[in-house]
Design a protein around this motif. Structure first.
Motif, PDB file in Angstrom:
ATOM      1  N   VAL A  92       0.653  -1.145  -0.047  1.00  0.00           N
ATOM      2  CA  VAL A  92       0.007   0.033  -0.040  1.00  0.00           C
ATOM      3  C   VAL A  92       0.841   1.219  -0.113  1.00  0.00           C
ATOM      4  O   VAL A  92       0.441   2.307  -0.640  1.00  0.00           O
ATOM      5  N   CYS A  93       1.904   1.428   0.782  1.00  0.00           N
ATOM      6  CA  CYS A  93       2.708   2.288   0.721  1.00  0.00           C
ATOM      7  C   CYS A  93       3.484   2.648  -0.689  1.00  0.00           C
ATOM      8  O   CYS A  93       3.622   3.770  -0.912  1.00  0.00           O
ATOM      9  N   ALA A  95       2.419   1.666  -3.522  1.00  0.00           N
ATOM     10  CA  ALA A  95       1.330   2.186  -4.474  1.00  0.00           C
ATOM     11  C   ALA A  95       1.040   3.567  -4.281  1.00  0.00           C
ATOM     12  O   ALA A  95       1.095   4.365  -5.171  1.00  0.00           O
ATOM     13  N   CYS A  96       0.885   4.010  -2.824  1.00  0.00           N
ATOM     14  CA  CYS A  96       0.549   5.362  -2.465  1.00  0.00           C
ATOM     15  C   CYS A  96       1.836   6.117  -3.076  1.00  0.00           C
ATOM     16  O   CYS A  96       1.615   7.424  -3.703  1.00  0.00           O
ATOM     17  N   CYS A  97       2.940   6.099  -2.846  1.00  0.00           N
ATOM     18  CA  CYS A  97       4.206   6.565  -3.295  1.00  0.00           C
ATOM     19  C   CYS A  97       4.334   6.944  -4.815  1.00  0.00           C
ATOM     20  O   CYS A  97       4.555   7.895  -5.279  1.00  0.00           O
ATOM     21  N   CYS A  99       1.774   6.539  -6.939  1.00  0.00           N
ATOM     22  CA  CYS A  99       0.567   7.411  -7.371  1.00  0.00           C
ATOM     23  C   CYS A  99       0.848   8.836  -7.071  1.00  0.00           C
ATOM     24  O   CYS A  99       0.822   9.616  -7.998  1.00  0.00           O
ATOM     25  N   ARG A 100       1.485   9.011  -6.035  1.00  0.00           N
ATOM     26  CA  ARG A 100       1.735  10.499  -5.562  1.00  0.00           C
ATOM     27  C   ARG A 100       2.702  11.335  -6.387  1.00  0.00           C
ATOM     28  O   ARG A 100       2.675  12.136  -6.961  1.00  0.00           O
TER      29      ARG A 100
END
Length: 158
Positions: A92-93, A95-97, A99-100
């Motif tokens: 999840v981390c 994926a978030c990084c 996407c950001r």
């Protein structure tokens, strides 16, 4: 000589485990290479060649290793859940990084196109508004309804 052999056997991992059979779990597990079987109250050498002890040696629900208060089955389930949660959190981390980072780079073509279309619609709307205002002003002049802001303003500006 025989006394020295017994002392060396208790110090090594081979003979030390079987000596703690029919004693307590705590005494058996003082040696990290030992496995306690709760049902048979046997202290066994941990089968290092295999990750999990075979059921012929001791059932997982009765096997204790490391600590006496957790059986091997619960230990495996707990470690699996914790490991899965850690892997999920890392995924999840990441994926978030990603996407950001993708969002912060630059707007993509569809976003640019949408912004261009919004700007064109706004310009067309302003043109229509100005055209409607001029038509309304002409109609007001025709019927004498056109209000000048101040009739003396024409003289003051000259």
């Amino acid at each position: 000589m025989s006394g020295g052999t017994a002392a060396s056997e208790s110090g090594s991992g081979q003979g030390a485990c079987s000596q703690n059979t029919n004693r307590t779990c705590e005494e058996c597990l003082k040696n990290v290479s030992c496995l306690w079987c709760h049902t048979s109250k046997a202290c066994l050498d941990y089968p290092v060649s295999r990750i999990l002890p075979p059921s012929s040696l001791c059932k997982l629900s009765s096997a204790r290793w490391g600590v006496c208060w957790v059986n091997f089955e619960a230990l495996i389930i707990t470690l699996s859940v914790v490991g899965g949660a850690v892997l999920l959190a890392v995924a999840v981390c990441c994926a978030c990084c990603c996407c950001r980072r993708k969002r912060s780079r630059k707007p993509d073509k569809s976003e640019e196109r949408a912004a261009r279309e919004r700007e064109e619609r706004r310009i067309r709307q302003e043109e229509r508004r100005a055209e409607m205002k001029s038509r309304h002003d002409e109609i007001r002049k025709k019927y004498g309804l056109f209000k000048e802001e101040n009739p003396y303003a024409r003289f003051e500006n000259n």
